[in-house]
Design a protein around this motif. Structure first.
Motif, short mmCIF file in Angstrom:
data_model
loop_
_atom_site.label_atom_id
_atom_site.label_comp_id
_atom_site.label_asym_id
_atom_site.label_seq_id
_atom_site.Cartn_x
_atom_site.Cartn_y
_atom_site.Cartn_z
N CYS A 1 21.66 7.19 -7.05
CA CYS A 1 22.01 6.48 -5.82
C CYS A 1 21.66 7.30 -4.58
CB CYS A 1 23.50 6.11 -5.83
SG CYS A 1 23.97 5.04 -7.19
N VAL A 2 20.42 7.75 -4.51
CA VAL A 2 19.94 8.54 -3.36
C VAL A 2 18.59 8.00 -2.89
CG1 VAL A 2 21.15 10.64 -4.10
CG2 VAL A 2 18.79 10.25 -4.84
N ASN A 3 18.14 8.48 -1.71
CA ASN A 3 16.80 8.22 -1.19
C ASN A 3 16.47 6.73 -1.13
OD1 ASN A 3 14.32 9.01 -0.10
ND2 ASN A 3 13.35 9.22 -2.11
N GLY A 4 17.41 5.97 -0.56
CA GLY A 4 17.20 4.54 -0.40
C GLY A 4 18.12 3.69 -1.25
N PHE A 5 18.74 4.31 -2.26
CA PHE A 5 19.65 3.58 -3.15
C PHE A 5 21.10 4.02 -2.98
CE2 PHE A 5 15.62 3.11 -5.55
CZ PHE A 5 15.58 1.73 -5.63
N GLU A 6 21.42 4.67 -1.84
CA GLU A 6 22.77 5.18 -1.64
C GLU A 6 23.85 4.10 -1.76
OE1 GLU A 6 20.00 8.05 0.41
OE2 GLU A 6 20.17 5.86 0.21
N LYS A 7 23.57 2.93 -1.23
CA LYS A 7 24.59 1.87 -1.20
C LYS A 7 24.81 1.24 -2.57
CE LYS A 7 23.75 0.89 3.68
NZ LYS A 7 23.30 -0.09 4.68
N ALA A 8 23.95 1.54 -3.52
CA ALA A 8 24.12 0.98 -4.86
C ALA A 8 25.33 1.57 -5.58
CB ALA A 8 22.86 1.21 -5.70
N ARG A 9 25.78 2.74 -5.14
CA ARG A 9 26.87 3.44 -5.84
C ARG A 9 28.16 2.61 -5.84
NH1 ARG A 9 27.22 8.64 -7.17
NH2 ARG A 9 25.48 9.19 -5.78
N HIS A 10 28.45 1.94 -4.72
CA HIS A 10 29.74 1.25 -4.61
C HIS A 10 29.59 -0.26 -4.41
CE1 HIS A 10 31.64 5.14 -4.45
NE2 HIS A 10 30.89 5.48 -3.41
N TRP A 11 28.37 -0.78 -4.66
CA TRP A 11 28.14 -2.19 -4.39
C TRP A 11 27.94 -2.99 -5.67
CZ3 TRP A 11 24.16 -5.65 -5.47
CH2 TRP A 11 24.22 -6.88 -4.80
N SER A 12 28.45 -4.19 -5.66
CA SER A 12 28.07 -5.19 -6.66
C SER A 12 28.19 -6.54 -5.98
CB SER A 12 28.96 -5.13 -7.91
OG SER A 12 30.29 -5.47 -7.59
N SER A 13 27.40 -7.50 -6.45
CA SER A 13 27.42 -8.83 -5.85
C SER A 13 28.66 -9.57 -6.32
CB SER A 13 26.16 -9.60 -6.26
OG SER A 13 26.24 -9.92 -7.64
N GLY A 14 28.77 -10.82 -5.92
CA GLY A 14 29.88 -11.63 -6.37
C GLY A 14 29.80 -11.98 -7.84
N ASP A 15 28.64 -11.65 -8.48
CA ASP A 15 28.48 -11.91 -9.90
C ASP A 15 28.88 -10.68 -10.70
OD1 ASP A 15 27.02 -14.45 -9.38
OD2 ASP A 15 25.58 -13.06 -8.49
N SER B 1 0.84 -1.19 0.00
CA SER B 1 0.00 0.00 0.00
C SER B 1 0.88 1.25 0.00
CB SER B 1 -0.91 0.01 1.23
OG SER B 1 -0.13 0.14 2.42
N SER B 2 0.30 2.37 -0.36
CA SER B 2 1.06 3.62 -0.44
C SER B 2 1.74 3.95 0.88
CB SER B 2 0.13 4.77 -0.86
OG SER B 2 -0.99 4.85 0.02
N LYS B 3 1.14 3.60 2.00
CA LYS B 3 1.74 3.92 3.30
C LYS B 3 2.94 3.05 3.63
CE LYS B 3 -1.46 1.06 6.01
NZ LYS B 3 -2.51 1.08 7.06
N HIS B 4 3.09 1.92 2.90
CA HIS B 4 4.20 1.00 3.18
C HIS B 4 5.26 0.97 2.08
CE1 HIS B 4 1.36 -1.39 5.98
NE2 HIS B 4 2.19 -0.67 6.71
N LYS B 5 5.02 1.67 0.96
CA LYS B 5 5.94 1.56 -0.17
C LYS B 5 7.35 2.02 0.14
CE LYS B 5 2.91 1.36 -4.17
NZ LYS B 5 3.42 0.03 -4.56
N MET B 6 7.50 2.99 1.03
CA MET B 6 8.83 3.53 1.34
C MET B 6 9.34 3.05 2.69
SD MET B 6 9.79 5.16 -1.35
CE MET B 6 11.07 6.33 -0.88
N THR B 7 8.84 1.91 3.14
CA THR B 7 9.34 1.33 4.38
C THR B 7 10.76 0.81 4.19
OG1 THR B 7 8.75 -0.20 6.17
CG2 THR B 7 8.53 -1.03 3.95
#
Length: 298
Positions: free
Chosen positions: A278-292, A126-132
């Protein structure tokens, strides 16, 4: 409230789809039943995939926002890794219930030899939970509640059946039941009257809704009409296995762009901007990648 033993108004099958194979991820094959052109959305459900994947194929680094994913392994194993530092492997019979919420980037890759098979369900928030905040609930096969009676066996992933409840917490009220019926068995399973519900057949053939209905075989999705429960019969000589899923409709507008599901186009535009920058919840995406080494582009 005690469980009703008798379904007063059985839900009939109102639509039936055969989930046909299509390519997703990198080299993976899915049978998509919800989320395709015949059935874009079945409130609150966005996607149902029966996936089949063998290394090196898989679902490398990709984002989500605004909903939950439920991964239920049927065969083999898959390793999940995300930018919050969470990493784990789920095998046959295990479940992972992931709340993407305001944002997650993760990968899902084969973790065993041969072909890995399972189901992935997307449940809208729901809209109230989308940004949890993102959250994970993982349960090993041995910890999933089971019950059996009169030739009917059930694994209670979410909700309640045969007097047995699941400890899984669902932000969008949901039931997720894995039934196996022996030859000759009959099922009566209550469903909240106000909820939408469907069946997905995994193995064997069964009759659903009315004893006069034609048998339905594996890879078919059955949308159920109104009523207070499901009746099903196994009149074949082999076991029947199917998933029964139901949920409370949100009744909210949805706008979807791939792995992002919000209420308006403006929110989708903001989500794309947040992910790209990479802001507003995606900050860690800037320097992250999986083992793949691979990633999916959006």
């Amino acid at each position: 409230m005690p469980e009703r033993e008798v379904v007063q108004k059985p839900r009939l099958v109102v639509r039936k789809f055969l989930a046909r194979p299509q390519h997703e991820g990198v080299g993976a094959v899915v049978r998509r039943s919800i989320g395709r052109f015949e059935l874009k959305y079945f409130d609150p459900f966005l996607v149902l995939d029966e996936f089949s994947v063998s290394a090196p194929a898989g679902f490398p680094d990709h984002p989500h926002r605004g909903f939950e994913t439920v991964t239920y392994m049927l065969q083999g194993a898959v390793t999940h890794e995300d930018f919050e530092g969470h990493k784990g492997t789920i095998g046959a019979g295990d479940i992972q219930w992931m709340t993407a919420g305001r944002g997650i980037v993760h990968s899902e890759m084969p973790a065993a030899q041969g072909t890995q098979k399972g189901l992935q369900l997307w449940i809208n928030l729901s809209s109230k939970h989308k940004m949890t905040e993102p959250k994970y609930q993982e349960m090993l096969s041995k910890d999933i509640a089971e019950a059996a009676k009169d030739g009917v066996k059930v694994r209670v992933i979410a909700g309640e059946a045969l007097g047995t409840k699941s400890p899984i917490y669902t932000r969008t009220p949901t039931m997720y039941l894995d039934f196996t019926l022996k030859s000759g068995a009959i099922l009566q399973q209550p469903i909240q009257i106000s909820w939408n519900a469907f069946v997905y057949v995994l193995e064997g053939e069964g009759i659903f809704g009315s004893p006069k209905s034609l048998p339905v075989t594996a890879h078919h999705l059955l949308l159920l009409g109104s009523g207070d429960g499901l009746e099903a019969w196994n009149k074949s000589s082999k076991p029947l296995r199917f998933i029964l899923i139901g949920g409370e409709p949100l009744g909210e507008p949805i706008t979807q762009y791939g792995p992002f599901v919000m209420n308006t186009q403006e929110e989708i535009d903001q989500t794309i901007d947040d992910f790209d920058n990479c802001v507003n919840g995606f900050e860690k995406a800037r320097h992250w990648s999986s083992g793949d080494a691979l990633s999916l582009d959006f």
